[in-house]
Enzyme design. Structure first.
Site, PDB file in Angstrom:
ATOM      1  CD  GLU A 192      -3.450  -0.626   0.754  1.00  0.00           C
ATOM      2  OE1 GLU A 192      -3.420   0.413   0.146  1.00  0.00           O
ATOM      3  OE2 GLU A 192      -4.274  -1.810   0.781  1.00  0.00           O
ATOM      4  CE  LYS A 207      -8.588  -6.026   2.526  1.00  0.00           C
ATOM      5  NZ  LYS A 207      -7.403  -6.921   1.984  1.00  0.00           N
TER       6      LYS A 207
END
Length: 430
Positions: A192, A207
């Protein structure tokens, strides 16, 4: 067929471009499956002139994505910008308030503000969908919320971050240590923009918070997710794990019980015989446990243009079909507030790695400290000395309470013979 569903896309990075490619390539097939055509009418991104490998001149350009919320020719807004706040949050709120359905791949947005946005969607009779926010190409949100709707679910766990799974797999496959694999992963562009999201378990934590809400009908509470990443995993831990019959995986684990909700992300030793132990590289996997299904196992690519864009378009098709039900499959007023279970209350076995000076009395001091905290050992391993006269000691405990292990390691770290802070990895017999 009904009139076309007209959509606007905010964000033209990898996923946004992928969404346009799928809609253009499979236009007729999608229309047949949705019962109506899907038309992209407008797009927005930070740089209009960037070469994205697709022609966007057929679509109206908006310099400000927030304009989509006010447009009469937009039925649904797709957000693939990212970030839990800022433009992404404003666009979600304003679009839903203006009676437009909203589809996003933004796990941080849903983990932090999912309950609030779901209520706005419900109050305005529109859809909020986020299949692409969790596990990329695995339709895990739909599987839990629809396919397993008849079950009382008690556990969800899985590999929720493909980047760290890739790194751990490559360490084992190549014999390279964490630092080398990290540099290679950076060069491949797998991390990321903020590497801590991957390396410290934050991405997986987002998540897991979403999965907990969908599986258990509880209010999304990212703040109560315990997170620990892979930065301290060494090649020797992976080698010792193999010798002991385990593999190391970064797992997200959520369990609902009468005591409350347990949500944690951290490296785990999992038996090599477990199906999830064989999920490698950039793949994700999710295991769901319920009263009538026992366990179901889902595996697929966790990120990338194709899998994530596929999930976004699937949500768009659902909206086109008129599926405007509750975002978390339970009306917001029925979502429960469940007390969190602290990780210090975990009961289980632990792998402990120590780096100590090789001299008489070291092991006696260590074992005495563990004994004083009521932590007993199943296994102790010691290999040859390092060049500096130090040695690594590895231990596996019997089942015990986490707070006892934490207290023991705090004392052990204070011993004059201990060189580095002790590492503990939880053993999960999944």
């Amino acid at each position: 067929m009904s009139k076309p569903l007209k959509i606007a896309i905010a964000g033209l990075g990898t996923v946004g471009v992928g969404v346009i490619k799928i809609i253009e390539q499979h236009n007729d097939m999608i229309a047949a499956r949705a019962g109506r055509a899907i038309e992209v009418v407008a797009v927005s991104a930070s740089n209009r002139s960037r070469d994205r490998g697709i022609d966007i001149t057929a679509y109206d350009w908006a310099d400000n994505a927030l304009d989509f919320a006010e447009r009469d020719d937009v039925d649904l807004v797709v957000e693939v910008i990212g970030g839990s706040d800022g433009v992404a949050k404003e666009l979600a709120q304003q679009s839903l308030e203006q009676g437009k359905s909203f589809v996003t791949a933004n796990k941080a947005l849903i983990a932090h503000h999912g309950a609030e946005l779901a209520e706005i969607a419900q109050n305005n009779g529109v859809a909020l969908r986020f299949e692409a926010a969790v596990a990329g190409g695995i339709p895990i949100i739909k599987s839990i919320g629809e396919g397993l709707a008849a079950n009382k679910l008690t556990e969800v766990h899985g590999i929720l971050n493909g980047t760290t799974n890739y790194m751990l797999t490559q360490m084992e496959a190549t014999g390279k240590d964490y630092g080398e694999i990290l540099e290679e992963t950076k060069l491949l562009g797998y991390l990321e923009a903020d590497p801590s999201l991957d390396l410290d378990g934050i991405d997986a934590g987002h998540k897991l918070a979403i999965l907990s809400s969908v599986a258990f009908g509880v209010k999304t509470n990212f703040e109560n997710v315990y997170m620990e990443g892979i930065r301290r995993i060494k090649l020797l831990d992976i080698e010792y794990a193999k010798e002991l019959g385990y593999r190391i995986k970064l797992l997200g684990i959520s369990r609902l019980s009468e005591q409350g909700l347990e949500q944690r992300v951290h490296p785990c030793m999992v038996p090599r015989s477990a199906p999830i132990a064989h999920v490698d590289n950039g793949f994700n996997a999710v295991v769901v446990q319920g009263d009538y299904i026992d366990r179901t196992f889902y595996e697929g690519r966790g990120a990338g243009e194709g899998p994530t864009a596929s999930a976004v378009v699937a949500d768009i098709i659902d909206v086109a079909r008129g599926h405007n039900g509750s975002a978390f499959f339970v009306p917001q007023h029925l979502m429960q507030d469940v007390p969190p279970i602290d990780i210090s209350d975990r009961i289980g076995s632990y792998y402990i790695r120590l780096h100590v000076q090789e001299q008489p009395g070291v092991i006696a001091d260590v074992t005495a400290t563990l004994r004083d905290q009521d932590v007993s050992l199943q296994v102790m391993l010691q290999k040859g000395s390092e060049q500096d006269g130090s040695v690594y000691i590895v231990m596996v405990t019997h089942e015990t309470q986490e707070k006892k292990v934490t207290a023991a390691l705090k004392q052990i770290d204070g011993l004059s013979t201990v060189i580095d802070k002790a590492l503990a990895i939880r053993i999960e017999n999944l």
